[in-house]
Design an enzyme around this catalytic site. Structure first.
Site, short mmCIF file in Angstrom:
data_model
loop_
_atom_site.label_atom_id
_atom_site.label_comp_id
_atom_site.label_asym_id
_atom_site.label_seq_id
_atom_site.Cartn_x
_atom_site.Cartn_y
_atom_site.Cartn_z
CE1 TYR A 72 -44.07 65.27 3.01
CE2 TYR A 72 -45.39 64.47 1.16
CZ TYR A 72 -44.66 64.23 2.32
OH TYR A 72 -44.54 62.95 2.79
CE LYS A 120 -55.05 53.36 -27.49
NZ LYS A 120 -54.75 53.91 -28.85
C1 LIG Z 1 -55.97 54.39 -29.43
C2 LIG Z 1 -56.31 54.18 -30.85
C3 LIG Z 1 -57.67 54.14 -31.27
C4 LIG Z 1 -58.82 54.49 -30.35
O1 LIG Z 1 -59.01 55.89 -30.35
P1 LIG Z 1 -60.22 56.56 -29.52
O2 LIG Z 1 -60.05 58.01 -29.80
O3 LIG Z 1 -59.96 56.22 -28.09
O4 LIG Z 1 -61.48 55.97 -30.02
C5 LIG Z 1 -57.93 53.80 -32.58
N1 LIG Z 1 -56.92 53.53 -33.45
C6 LIG Z 1 -55.61 53.60 -33.09
C7 LIG Z 1 -54.56 53.33 -34.10
C8 LIG Z 1 -55.27 53.94 -31.79
O5 LIG Z 1 -53.97 54.02 -31.44
#
Ligand SMILES: *Cc1c(COP(=O)(O)O)cnc(C)c1O
Length: 368
Positions: free
Chosen positions: A264, A38
């Site tokens: 800035y 993701k």
């Molecule tokens: C993002 C996510 C993961 C991955 O978690 P990590 O800590 O990056 O390994 C796993 N399960 C769900 C439901 C998530 O939202």
């Protein structure tokens, strides 16, 4: 590697393979591996990462939203893809792309059943998410009978897995809480399987769950941050390799006299002579304003150069008074030695936030 001539995020696919192999080595042979890609593959380009992991025979992929799953399909990913947080407006697109939804409440369940039967689907794979303590998404334990009654009344969908998400898998002070989540999940899962009359796969571990709770690997694990090189503790970081290196260059060097200011709102005022370098990277590239005014620093020719003044949209200025360097020299913002976690910590945030914030303007370059 040739020296960077502009701002680049270099992605080391050998390091990705190393992390994948390391995490896999923690699993029993029957446990499947789901790669979480993701948020643009945690900033590293989801499609490129997924293509490489598909070649390494990853069993499953997950994204947060439907759009992210469609991008994977369009780049040739054929393995199953779980969509963790879909919305009904995208259910037709989701089905058209053979993406598998997480169904996390009765509204989503019912809307998906309506669309799946309208689209004449038979046993379309879905995943039922239970809340066991994170209190973010998921059905509650007492929803089991309701879900089962809905599922028994249709042939449009079939439950491929039941899952939950740990709230504090990286925090060993919360071991008791986590063990309780795991226990609750197992109880819900066995009641659920009994009620629907078949056994879907079970999964609950993210990266820190994989590393800290081997007894909870179950049928599949879901790893994100570990693949990208971080294990949420000094000890767990050690065997992993950060895959992304953020590089930039020196655009211009200035000599600043006592009493002058930099940037800035005159965010920095000099109390004596100094040399600054202006770098072509700013908050629009993902280096937020919280890194300004001495918090964050970069590496130039192996030496530490703190960010001075406010972070601009397209630039930062760093103090190079004691560094032997010139315009055009390469600059490391984070990488293997000074990691994204180190850099994130300077501004009280975490590697997850920093690496997923590197914007699309920064070119990704892959090395094998
Ligand atoms: C993002 C996510 C993961 C991955 O978690 P990590 O800590 O990056 O390994 C796993 N399960 C769900 C439901 C998530 O939202």
């Amino acid at each position: 590697m040739p020296k960077a001539q502009e701002t680049l995020l270099e992605i080391d696919l050998n390091a990705l393979k190393h992390n994948f192999d390391h995490l896999k080595s923690k699993l029993q042979s029957g446990t499947q591996f789901l790669a979480v890609v993701k948020a643009y593959g945690y900033g590293s380009d989801a499609c490129e990462i997924a293509k490489y992991l598909q070649d390494l025979n990853t069993d499953y992929f997950a994204v947060a939203y439907t759009k992210e799953g469609v991008a994977l399909r369009e780049s040739g990913i054929t393995k199953p893809i779980l969509v963790l947080h879909p919305q009904p407006v995208n259910f037709k697109t989701l089905i058209a792309n053979c993406l598998e939804p997480s169904l996390y409440n009765s509204k989503i369940l019912n809307e998906f059943l309506t669309v799946a039967s309208g689209e004449k689907q038979k046993e379309y794979p879905v995943h039922i998410k239970f809340n066991t303590g994170l209190n973010r998404l998921g059905f509650w334990e007492n929803d089991v009978d309701y879900i089962a009654s809905k599922l028994k009344a249709t042939k449009s969908v079939k439950v491929k897995s039941i899952f939950s998400h740990l709230a504090a898998s990286e925090d060993l002070n919360e071991k008791e809480f986590t063990k309780n989540q795991i226990k609750t999940f197992k109880t819900i899962a066995s009641r659920f399987s009994e009620t629907i009359g078949y056994k879907p796969m079970l999964h609950i571990c993210n990266t820190s769950g994989i590393l800290n709770y081997p007894e909870a690997h179950l049928d599949m694990v879901r790893s994100g941050i570990g693949l990208y090189g971080f294990g949420n503790s000094k000890k767990e970081n050690k065997p992993l390799k950060p895959i992304a290196t953020l590089k930039t260059i020196i655009s211009q060097i200035h000599r600043i006299e006592k009493g002058e200011s930099v940037g800035y709102n005159r965010g920095f005022k000099s109390v004596g002579f100094l040399k600054t370098a202006t770098l072509p990277i700013g908050h629009a590239d993902g280096i937020g304003r919280q890194y300004g005014n001495g918090k964050g620093y970069v590496l130039i020719n192996g030496k530490t150069a703190p960010i001075i003044g406010n972070v601009c949209m397209d630039m930062i200025m760093v103090n190079i008074t004691d560094i032997d360097c010139e315009e055009g020299d390469e600059v490391i913002v984070f990488g293997k030695d000074k990691t994204a976690e180190d850099f994130a910590n300077t501004a009280n945030t975490i590697s997850y936030e920093l690496i997923t914030s590197i914007s699309q303007r920064v070119k990704r370059v892959f090395i094998k």
